[in-house]
Design a protein around this motif. Structure first.
Motif, short mmCIF file in Angstrom:
data_model
loop_
_atom_site.label_atom_id
_atom_site.label_comp_id
_atom_site.label_asym_id
_atom_site.label_seq_id
_atom_site.Cartn_x
_atom_site.Cartn_y
_atom_site.Cartn_z
N THR A 1 -7.33 -13.37 4.73
CA THR A 1 -6.28 -12.89 5.65
C THR A 1 -6.88 -12.73 7.04
O THR A 1 -8.03 -12.32 7.18
CB THR A 1 -5.71 -11.54 5.19
OG1 THR A 1 -6.80 -10.61 5.01
CG2 THR A 1 -4.93 -11.67 3.89
N PRO A 2 -6.11 -13.07 8.07
CA PRO A 2 -4.76 -13.63 8.01
C PRO A 2 -4.79 -15.14 7.78
O PRO A 2 -5.84 -15.76 7.84
CB PRO A 2 -4.21 -13.32 9.41
CG PRO A 2 -5.43 -13.39 10.29
CD PRO A 2 -6.57 -12.85 9.45
N LYS A 3 -3.63 -15.71 7.56
CA LYS A 3 -3.52 -17.16 7.41
C LYS A 3 -3.57 -17.85 8.78
O LYS A 3 -4.14 -18.93 8.93
CB LYS A 3 -2.20 -17.49 6.71
CG LYS A 3 -2.08 -18.93 6.24
CD LYS A 3 -0.81 -19.09 5.41
CE LYS A 3 -0.53 -20.55 5.12
NZ LYS A 3 -1.49 -21.16 4.21
N TYR A 4 -2.95 -17.22 9.76
CA TYR A 4 -2.95 -17.73 11.13
C TYR A 4 -3.40 -16.61 12.07
O TYR A 4 -3.05 -15.44 11.86
CB TYR A 4 -1.56 -18.21 11.56
CG TYR A 4 -1.00 -19.33 10.72
CD1 TYR A 4 -0.12 -19.09 9.67
CD2 TYR A 4 -1.37 -20.64 10.99
CE1 TYR A 4 0.38 -20.12 8.90
CE2 TYR A 4 -0.86 -21.69 10.22
CZ TYR A 4 0.01 -21.41 9.19
OH TYR A 4 0.50 -22.44 8.42
N LEU A 5 -4.13 -17.00 13.10
CA LEU A 5 -4.61 -16.03 14.06
C LEU A 5 -4.60 -16.69 15.43
O LEU A 5 -5.31 -17.68 15.65
CB LEU A 5 -6.03 -15.60 13.68
CG LEU A 5 -6.69 -14.44 14.41
CD1 LEU A 5 -5.81 -13.22 14.46
CD2 LEU A 5 -8.03 -14.10 13.73
N VAL A 6 -3.77 -16.18 16.32
CA VAL A 6 -3.70 -16.70 17.68
C VAL A 6 -4.12 -15.58 18.61
O VAL A 6 -3.56 -14.49 18.54
CB VAL A 6 -2.28 -17.19 18.04
CG1 VAL A 6 -2.27 -17.76 19.44
CG2 VAL A 6 -1.81 -18.24 17.04
N THR A 7 -5.08 -15.86 19.47
CA THR A 7 -5.61 -14.81 20.32
C THR A 7 -6.13 -15.40 21.62
O THR A 7 -6.25 -16.62 21.76
CB THR A 7 -6.73 -14.04 19.58
OG1 THR A 7 -7.11 -12.90 20.33
CG2 THR A 7 -7.94 -14.94 19.36
N GLN A 8 -6.45 -14.55 22.55
CA GLN A 8 -6.92 -15.02 23.86
C GLN A 8 -8.44 -14.99 23.93
O GLN A 8 -9.11 -14.22 23.21
CB GLN A 8 -6.33 -14.15 24.97
CG GLN A 8 -4.83 -14.34 25.14
CD GLN A 8 -4.28 -13.53 26.30
OE1 GLN A 8 -4.74 -12.43 26.59
NE2 GLN A 8 -3.29 -14.09 26.98
N MET A 9 -8.96 -15.79 24.81
CA MET A 9 -10.41 -15.81 25.06
C MET A 9 -10.90 -14.41 25.39
O MET A 9 -10.20 -13.64 26.08
CB MET A 9 -10.71 -16.71 26.26
CG MET A 9 -10.68 -18.19 25.96
SD MET A 9 -10.85 -19.16 27.47
CE MET A 9 -12.35 -18.51 28.15
N GLY A 10 -12.07 -14.10 24.88
CA GLY A 10 -12.69 -12.82 25.19
C GLY A 10 -12.37 -11.72 24.20
O GLY A 10 -13.06 -10.69 24.17
N ASN A 11 -11.34 -11.94 23.38
CA ASN A 11 -10.98 -10.92 22.38
C ASN A 11 -11.95 -10.93 21.21
O ASN A 11 -12.71 -11.88 21.00
CB ASN A 11 -9.56 -11.17 21.87
CG ASN A 11 -8.51 -10.74 22.88
OD1 ASN A 11 -8.81 -10.08 23.87
ND2 ASN A 11 -7.27 -11.14 22.63
N ASP A 12 -11.91 -9.84 20.43
CA ASP A 12 -12.68 -9.71 19.19
C ASP A 12 -11.70 -9.72 18.02
O ASP A 12 -10.68 -9.03 18.07
CB ASP A 12 -13.46 -8.39 19.15
CG ASP A 12 -14.38 -8.23 20.34
OD1 ASP A 12 -14.73 -7.06 20.64
OD2 ASP A 12 -14.75 -9.24 20.97
N LYS A 13 -12.02 -10.49 17.00
CA LYS A 13 -11.12 -10.57 15.84
C LYS A 13 -11.92 -10.62 14.54
O LYS A 13 -13.10 -10.99 14.54
CB LYS A 13 -10.24 -11.82 15.91
CG LYS A 13 -9.18 -11.78 16.99
CD LYS A 13 -8.13 -10.73 16.70
CE LYS A 13 -7.12 -10.64 17.83
NZ LYS A 13 -6.19 -9.52 17.66
N SER A 14 -11.25 -10.27 13.45
CA SER A 14 -11.89 -10.32 12.12
C SER A 14 -11.02 -11.10 11.15
O SER A 14 -9.79 -11.09 11.24
CB SER A 14 -12.07 -8.91 11.56
OG SER A 14 -13.02 -8.20 12.31
#
Lengths: 107, 112
Positions: free
Chosen positions: B7-20
């Motif tokens: 999870t997640p199946k899709y992840l859309v985010t902006q440059m510079g962000n942190d995600k898991s």
């Protein structure tokens, strides 16, 4: 170092025709080889492993240590065989993939 | 009753962000992996863990940090996301050294 080579990026065949996907490998030890299939936008699924010597969905693959090859074959292709196929070699804690072959089976 | 779930199946985010991205397997396997599939469909190993210990780190930038709280989980945290990180990330697990890998459904990451 280990390497897996799939020379064909794209393969197009007619339904009912034979299909063969080439795979060559280089590895200094005793190889453990697999074929994986990925249908459109889905996860990779194990198709075959050389050690089991079985036929899945009509596909077979024979390990040829002399030619360092593990080609995938099916005598009569079906439309549902259209997918991306990856040859892979497993060494300790690592599965290395070839570049993949996209197979399109036309009616 | 998915064996390897991400999870997640899709992840859309902006440059510079942190995600898991999270991964869990219910197969009782000892070894877990992260793979990256790029836009040309090349599949490349990033990490492998055996019994929560890092075994392989395949020259991945240190912005990528895997975490394995237990044998059944291997999460991937990415700092300071870049456009080139856009790809599909697959989690996988296997029972033994030479066993086949079982893959999750993938997480499609798009960095804008």
């Amino acid at each position: 170092a280990q390497r897996v080579t799939q020379p064909e990026k794209l393969l197009s065949v007619f339904k009912g025709a034979p299909v063969e996907l080439k795979c060559n490998y280089s590895y200094s030890g005793s190889p453990e080889l697999f074929w994986y299939v990925q249908y459109s936008r889905q996860r990779l699924q194990l198709l075959l492993r050389h050690i089991s010597r079985e036929s899945i969905k009509g596909f077979t693959a024979d390990l040829n240590k002399g030619e360092t090859s593990f080609h995938l074959k099916k005598p009569f292709a079906q439309e549902e065989d259209s997918a991306m196929y990856y040859c892979a070699l497993k060494s300790d804690y690592k599965l290395s993939f070839g570049a993949g072959t996209t197979v399109t089976v036309r009616a | 009753d998915t064996a390897v779930s991400q999870t997640p199946k899709y992840l859309v985010t902006q440059m510079g962000n942190d995600k898991s991205i999270k991964c869990e397997q219910n197969l009782g396997h000892d070894t877990m992996y992260w793979y990256k599939q790029d836009s040309k469909k090349f599949l490349k190993i990033m990490f492998s863990y055996n019994n929560k210990e890092l075994i392989i780190n395949e020259t991945v930038p240190n912005r990528f940090s895997p975490k394995s709280p237990d044998k059944a989980h291997l999460n991937l945290h990415i700092n300071s996301l870049e456009l080139g990180d856009s790809a599909v990330y697959f989690c996988a697990s296997s029972q033994a050294l030479r066993s086949p890998l079982h893959f999750g459904n993938g997480t499609r990451l798009t960095v804008t």
